[in-house]
Design a protein around this motif. Structure first.
Motif, short mmCIF file in Angstrom:
data_model
loop_
_atom_site.label_atom_id
_atom_site.label_comp_id
_atom_site.label_asym_id
_atom_site.label_seq_id
_atom_site.Cartn_x
_atom_site.Cartn_y
_atom_site.Cartn_z
N ASN A 79 0.95 -1.15 -0.14
CA ASN A 79 0.04 -0.12 0.02
C ASN A 79 0.71 1.22 0.07
N GLY A 80 0.45 2.28 -0.70
CA GLY A 80 1.25 3.58 -0.68
C GLY A 80 0.50 4.53 -1.52
N ILE A 81 1.27 5.78 -1.97
CA ILE A 81 0.68 6.66 -2.71
C ILE A 81 1.32 6.26 -3.98
N ALA A 82 0.59 6.72 -5.25
CA ALA A 82 0.93 6.36 -6.47
C ALA A 82 2.09 6.71 -6.84
N GLU A 83 2.77 7.89 -6.52
CA GLU A 83 3.82 8.56 -7.03
C GLU A 83 5.09 7.73 -6.82
N LYS A 84 4.68 6.79 -5.75
CA LYS A 84 5.86 6.03 -5.15
C LYS A 84 5.67 4.78 -5.49
N LEU A 85 4.55 4.20 -5.04
CA LEU A 85 4.06 2.69 -5.71
C LEU A 85 3.81 2.66 -7.31
N THR A 86 4.57 2.93 -8.01
CA THR A 86 4.39 2.95 -9.49
C THR A 86 3.84 1.83 -10.01
N PRO A 87 3.19 1.58 -11.28
CA PRO A 87 3.20 0.59 -12.17
C PRO A 87 4.29 -0.16 -12.31
N GLU A 88 5.35 0.69 -12.64
CA GLU A 88 6.74 -0.07 -12.78
C GLU A 88 7.11 -1.05 -11.75
N LEU A 89 7.11 -0.51 -10.54
CA LEU A 89 7.54 -0.98 -9.29
C LEU A 89 6.49 -2.33 -9.00
N LYS A 90 5.21 -2.13 -9.01
CA LYS A 90 4.34 -3.05 -8.91
C LYS A 90 4.60 -4.26 -9.93
N GLN A 91 4.90 -4.19 -11.29
CA GLN A 91 5.28 -5.13 -12.00
C GLN A 91 6.47 -5.68 -11.39
N GLN A 92 7.40 -5.08 -11.13
CA GLN A 92 8.89 -5.69 -10.49
C GLN A 92 8.48 -6.50 -9.48
N LEU A 93 7.70 -6.02 -8.39
CA LEU A 93 7.54 -6.69 -7.27
C LEU A 93 6.53 -8.11 -7.68
N VAL A 94 5.77 -8.08 -8.42
CA VAL A 94 5.08 -9.23 -8.97
C VAL A 94 5.98 -10.32 -9.46
N LYS A 95 6.96 -9.82 -10.39
CA LYS A 95 7.79 -10.74 -11.08
C LYS A 95 8.98 -11.28 -10.11
N GLU A 96 9.08 -10.54 -9.01
CA GLU A 96 10.05 -10.97 -7.99
C GLU A 96 9.32 -12.24 -7.14
N LEU A 97 7.80 -11.93 -6.99
CA LEU A 97 7.48 -13.11 -6.30
C LEU A 97 7.13 -14.21 -7.03
N LEU A 98 6.75 -14.21 -8.29
CA LEU A 98 6.53 -15.26 -9.02
C LEU A 98 7.90 -16.17 -9.32
N SER A 99 8.98 -15.55 -9.14
CA SER A 99 10.29 -16.60 -9.01
C SER A 99 11.09 -16.35 -7.71
N SER A 100 10.26 -16.48 -6.68
CA SER A 100 10.66 -16.05 -5.47
C SER A 100 11.92 -17.04 -4.92
N PHE A 101 12.26 -18.05 -5.40
CA PHE A 101 13.43 -18.92 -4.81
C PHE A 101 14.49 -18.89 -5.71
N LYS A 102 14.51 -17.98 -6.81
CA LYS A 102 15.68 -17.77 -7.58
C LYS A 102 16.98 -17.60 -6.85
N GLU A 103 16.77 -16.66 -5.65
CA GLU A 103 18.04 -16.43 -4.91
C GLU A 103 17.93 -16.78 -3.68
N LEU A 104 16.79 -17.64 -3.25
CA LEU A 104 16.80 -17.96 -1.88
C LEU A 104 17.88 -19.60 -1.78
N THR A 105 18.77 -19.19 -0.68
CA THR A 105 19.80 -20.29 -0.57
C THR A 105 19.16 -21.20 0.50
N PRO A 106 19.77 -22.53 0.81
CA PRO A 106 19.41 -23.51 1.53
C PRO A 106 19.56 -22.90 2.94
N GLU A 107 20.71 -22.16 3.14
CA GLU A 107 20.93 -21.30 4.33
C GLU A 107 19.78 -20.31 4.76
#
Length: 375
Positions: A79-107
């Motif tokens: 949640n936030g103001i639109a000038e900070k939580l922009t469409p580009e950032l939203k797309q980026q965050l969704v892409k991160e979540l959908l490939s969430s284990f790409k950077e997660l190590t066993p540790e």
């Protein structure tokens, strides 16, 4: 989108400068089988680890980020103001979540798994929360979202990674609130219906964990007869009439004001996909346990006497006013659009309500109450 899955945009007409992004996964303890109790909540922690690198930016830009696991869905939200939580950032965050284990190590996985186990332990430091968890596990073969420490401990990094790739790469819904929609056409949605596991059993003498000893007596009343989806709104209104926790509700008034037995006394519904459980609860000093149980049983056996027409009219007026207030909420009631498995208290559904139907439905389920006491 169809009724339950896909992208859903909510026009924020009252706060155009505010925006919200909600990613929904259709999972939770309602669908978890033996050996997997608490895995949805564990995975909520794991898939959101990829967002950690944005925390400094969120702090600077006052973006609220969190996630939760309910009985039948996981919600990750921003949640936030639109000038900070922009469409580009939203797309980026969704892409991160959908490939969430790409950077997660066993540790990283082991570290967060230990954190979740501490959270389960903390929950059982509250005697009433631990008692409720054990009632559900023992009698209904289900747990609250935290699950069991054994199942969470035994779930491996390899299993979690496979689940992230096969299930958490496809959300059930994306719900966005704002002035203009964002392009999420790159998202593939999960349209499969999970299978609910809730069923009532006779006592099975098992526990999630041992509860913390208490100097109080805690009592829960819960229905054996599972509440049907078609009866949900009538039970919801009936429970608000009886035990919404306010000083003027009959359950609270009888136990606290008239008998001075408890500081709190309230009731609620727990939703598990297509069925619900109702509970009433209160606690008292151990020497007063029999008196509290007698008072609670008397209320439940004579519930119709407490559900007056005057009380019904009060609750209907409250709900009508609440709906008006909610029109001005910052996020336009995003939760009303999440996986609509249960009827919402909308203007249309409230038109179906009647005093007689509410009272009749409450009586039907109150005949199957069981009382559970932690001495």
């Amino acid at each position: 989108m169809n009724q339950k899955t896909g992208y859903f945009f909510v026009k924020n007409t009252h706060h155009k400068k505010l925006t919200s992004l909600n990613i929904i996964y259709h999972t939770g303890p309602a669908y978890e089988s033996r050996g997997r109790r608490g895995i949805a909540h564990l995975m909520e922690h794991m898939i959101t680890k990829c967002i950690d690198k944005y925390q400094a930016r969120f702090t600077r830009d006052c973006i609220i980020f969190n996630a939760l696991t309910s009985t039948n869905y996981i919600k990750v939200y921003f949640n936030g103001i639109a000038e900070k939580l922009t469409p580009e950032l939203k797309q980026q965050l969704v892409k991160e979540l959908l490939s969430s284990f790409k950077e997660l190590t066993p540790e990283d996985y082991k570290h967060e798994q230990d954190v979740v186990l501490q959270e389960i332990s903390d929950d059982f430091n509250s005697p009433d929360d631990g008692f409720l968890s054990n009632i559900l596990y023992n009698y209904y073969n289900i747990t609250l979202p935290l699950g069991t420490p054994k199942d969470v401990s035994n779930f491996t990094y390899e299993q979690a990674k496979e689940l992230a790739e096969t299930f958490f790469s496809k959300p059930a819904q994306i719900i966005e609130c704002g002035d203009e929609p964002t392009d999420f056409s790159f998202v593939e949605y999960n349209t499969k219906e999970p299978f609910p596991s809730l069923i009532w059993y006779k006592e099975r003498n098992r526990k999630v964990m041992e509860e913390v000893p208490s100097n109080k007596c805690i009592i829960y009343a819960m229905n054996r007869k599972l509440i049907k989806k078609t009866d949900y709104i009538f039970m919801k209104v009936g429970l608000l009439m009886l035990a919404n926790g306010a000083p003027d509700c009959p359950f609270y008034d009888e136990i606290r004001n008239k008998h001075s037995l408890s500081y709190y006394a309230y009731g609620d519904l727990i939703n598990f996909d297509k069925t619900s459980l109702m509970y009433l609860t209160a606690s008292t000093d151990k020497e007063n346990s029999e008196e509290l149980k007698t008072v609670m049983m008397d209320i439940c056996r004579n519930v119709k006497n407490y559900l007056t027409k005057e009380r019904y009219d009060t609750i209907i007026d409250m709900l009508t006013t609440k709906r008006k207030l909610n029109k001005y909420s910052n996020w336009s009631n995003v939760d009303e659009h999440i996986l609509p498995m249960f009827p919402k208290l909308t203007k249309k559904s409230m038109a179906l309500l009647s005093y007689d139907r509410v009272v009749g439905t409450m009586e039907k389920y109150f005949y199957s109450l069981e009382f559970y006491t932690q001495e």
